[in-house]
Design a protein around this motif. Structure first.
Motif, PDB file in Angstrom:
ATOM      1  N   ARG A  75       1.668  -4.162  11.297  1.00 56.81           N
ATOM      2  CA  ARG A  75       1.148  -3.303  10.460  1.00 56.81           C
ATOM      3  C   ARG A  75       1.320  -1.895  11.158  1.00 56.81           C
ATOM      4  O   ARG A  75       1.813  -0.718  10.412  1.00 56.81           O
ATOM      5  CB  ARG A  75      -0.369  -3.591  10.074  1.00 56.81           C
ATOM      6  N   THR A  76       0.794  -1.771  12.138  1.00 62.44           N
ATOM      7  CA  THR A  76       0.804  -0.336  12.956  1.00 62.44           C
ATOM      8  C   THR A  76       2.252   0.112  13.323  1.00 62.44           C
ATOM      9  O   THR A  76       2.680   1.150  13.047  1.00 62.44           O
ATOM     10  CB  THR A  76       0.114  -0.561  14.363  1.00 62.44           C
ATOM     11  N   ARG A  93       3.910   0.950   9.571  1.00 58.58           N
ATOM     12  CA  ARG A  93       3.428   2.644   9.276  1.00 58.58           C
ATOM     13  C   ARG A  93       4.020   3.465  10.223  1.00 58.58           C
ATOM     14  O   ARG A  93       4.313   4.808   9.808  1.00 58.58           O
ATOM     15  CB  ARG A  93       1.840   2.470   9.513  1.00 58.58           C
ATOM     16  N   GLU A 107      -2.664  -1.958  -0.197  1.00 57.76           N
ATOM     17  CA  GLU A 107      -2.810  -3.055   0.529  1.00 57.76           C
ATOM     18  C   GLU A 107      -3.231  -4.068  -0.368  1.00 57.76           C
ATOM     19  O   GLU A 107      -4.264  -3.898  -1.207  1.00 57.76           O
ATOM     20  CB  GLU A 107      -3.310  -2.906   1.971  1.00 57.76           C
ATOM     21  N   SER A 137      -3.147   8.828   3.924  1.00 58.27           N
ATOM     22  CA  SER A 137      -3.196   7.951   4.835  1.00 58.27           C
ATOM     23  C   SER A 137      -2.002   7.177   5.107  1.00 58.27           C
ATOM     24  O   SER A 137      -1.664   6.596   6.052  1.00 58.27           O
ATOM     25  CB  SER A 137      -4.111   6.646   4.359  1.00 58.27           C
ATOM     26  N   GLY A 138      -0.877   7.587   4.394  1.00 60.87           N
ATOM     27  CA  GLY A 138       0.445   6.809   4.171  1.00 60.87           C
ATOM     28  C   GLY A 138       0.285   5.572   3.798  1.00 60.87           C
ATOM     29  O   GLY A 138       1.295   4.783   3.787  1.00 60.87           O
ATOM     30  N   ILE A 139      -0.794   5.104   3.311  1.00 64.48           N
ATOM     31  CA  ILE A 139      -1.062   3.762   2.637  1.00 64.48           C
ATOM     32  C   ILE A 139      -0.999   3.865   1.255  1.00 64.48           C
ATOM     33  O   ILE A 139      -1.908   4.255   0.466  1.00 64.48           O
ATOM     34  CB  ILE A 139      -2.248   3.094   3.063  1.00 64.48           C
ATOM     35  N   ALA A 154       7.596   4.071   9.147  1.00 58.60           N
ATOM     36  CA  ALA A 154       7.550   4.977   7.765  1.00 58.60           C
ATOM     37  C   ALA A 154       7.281   6.492   8.224  1.00 58.60           C
ATOM     38  O   ALA A 154       7.883   7.482   7.697  1.00 58.60           O
ATOM     39  CB  ALA A 154       6.500   4.517   6.997  1.00 58.60           C
ATOM     40  N   LEU A 155       6.268   6.657   9.228  1.00 59.40           N
ATOM     41  CA  LEU A 155       6.054   8.029   9.593  1.00 59.40           C
ATOM     42  C   LEU A 155       7.461   8.745  10.257  1.00 59.40           C
ATOM     43  O   LEU A 155       7.729   9.871  10.053  1.00 59.40           O
ATOM     44  CB  LEU A 155       4.761   8.067  10.614  1.00 59.40           C
ATOM     45  N   GLY A 207       1.490  -4.918   2.249  1.00 56.14           N
ATOM     46  CA  GLY A 207       1.104  -3.361   2.079  1.00 56.14           C
ATOM     47  C   GLY A 207       2.500  -2.781   1.800  1.00 56.14           C
ATOM     48  O   GLY A 207       3.518  -3.190   2.058  1.00 56.14           O
ATOM     49  N   TYR A 244       3.896   1.123   2.626  1.00 59.45           N
ATOM     50  CA  TYR A 244       3.364   2.324   3.590  1.00 59.45           C
ATOM     51  C   TYR A 244       4.668   3.520   3.457  1.00 59.45           C
ATOM     52  O   TYR A 244       5.977   3.046   3.298  1.00 59.45           O
ATOM     53  CB  TYR A 244       3.280   1.797   4.929  1.00 59.45           C
ATOM     54  N   SER A 280       2.875  10.190   5.863  1.00 57.32           N
ATOM     55  CA  SER A 280       1.749  10.902   5.602  1.00 57.32           C
ATOM     56  C   SER A 280       2.172  12.268   5.247  1.00 57.32           C
ATOM     57  O   SER A 280       2.170  13.254   6.305  1.00 57.32           O
ATOM     58  CB  SER A 280       0.530  10.871   6.338  1.00 57.32           C
TER      59      SER A 280
END
Length: 300
Positions: free
Chosen positions: A191-192, A195, A245, A240-242, A198-199, A228, A230, A233
């Motif tokens: 998950r990290t 994300r 989920e 949050s970028g989410i 994506a960032l 999720g 993503y 942000s």
């Protein structure tokens, strides 16, 4: 705007082909009925086929060899589901024996027009490498669809930035991240990574995990995760970028996370965002652009 569906997929035992085919068909029909245009199942979702192997399903090596005769039938079922439902379907992955005799963790993408291609997992976990003898693939595939340009990064691949960077350079707008993790820490690592990718690349990542326990399978015995979606942000995106989920269910069961996403809005972040992480990577971090200096020792 497109509607995507990521399955938080419960591993279940199906000892007969017809029962499995009915299960997968009903699952995909449910998502399509909600208007989903792109369906994603998790890493090793296809390994549920091993439930049909009798006692051999309890042995890692026998599982690998035993499912191979079922792979063409599974492939045909997935292709037919994509065609009949008019969707793009990434039905998760499964180990496939290639002509060189090696097994690779393969994820196909199907569309209404048929198979678009496949992506093999590039980074092997310790389990795959040391216990299961599943080997890495090579190269990256980019899938051009009417929904957008897609890429696939399987589970552990999302924890490494370089491959995702190459997909970004090739114009990928949405990465599909099928995953299979047996600990909470493993889920959070993927998950990290999703994300972070994506960032860094200012694209979207859709993640689908396995859940539940399968004591009959040494490869899929314990499964933890949440689906999720993503994004970076930035302006027009969730802070949050989410995007969303799925919920943690007890007892776990299969459920779809179905969300609408505007890839044009994500693209505008790359053009008008508060930051330009995708562009600035090139200016600062390409080879030769960043030198490493040794600090001088402080005087005594």
């Amino acid at each position: 705007m497109i509607r995507v569906a990521a399955c938080q997929y419960k591993i279940e035992l199906f000892e007969q082909w017809d029962d499995y085919a009915e299960h997968l068909t009903a699952l995909c029909e449910d998502a399509a009925a909600e208007g989903a245009q792109l369906l994603l199942l998790p890493e090793y979702a296809g390994l549920v086929l091993s439930g049909q192997l009798g006692r051999d399903r309890e042995d890692l090596a026998a599982t690998l060899s035993g499912i191979q005769p079922l792979v063409p039938r599974w492939h045909a079922l997935c292709a037919e589901l994509a065609r009949s439902l008019g969707v793009y379907l990434q039905p998760g992955s499964l180990p496939v024996r290639d002509a060189d005799g090696a097994y690779r963790n393969r994820a196909w993408l199907f569309g209404p027009q048929g198979e678009l291609g496949h992506q093999d997992k590039l980074m092997m976990t310790r389990f795959e490498r040391e216990e299961w003898s599943v080997v890495k693939g090579s190269g990256l595939e980019v899938f051009d669809t009417p929904l957008g340009r897609l890429g696939i990064q399987i589970c552990y691949d999302n924890e490494f930035p370089i491959a995702s960077r190459r997909l970004a350079e090739a114009g990928v707008e949405l990465v599909l991240a099928p995953s299979c993790t047996d600990t909470e820490a493993g889920f959070y690592r993927v998950r990290t990574g999703a994300r972070a990718r994506a960032l860094e690349n200012q694209f979207a990542v859709l993640m689908a995990p396995t859940v539940g326990e399968a004591p009959w399978s040494p490869a899929l015995d314990v499964n933890l995760g949440r689906a999720g979606l993503y994004v970076p942000s930035d302006r027009g995106m969730p802070a949050s970028g989410i995007v969303a989920e799925s919920a943690t269910l007890s007892p776990p069961r299969s459920q779809w996370l179905i969300e609408d996403i505007d890839l044009d809005a994500v693209r505008r972040v790359r053009e008008q965002g508060q930051v330009f992480t995708r562009r600035d990577w090139v200016e600062q971090f390409e080879p030769g652009q960043l030198t490493l200096r040794s600090a001088k020792a402080a005087p005594h």
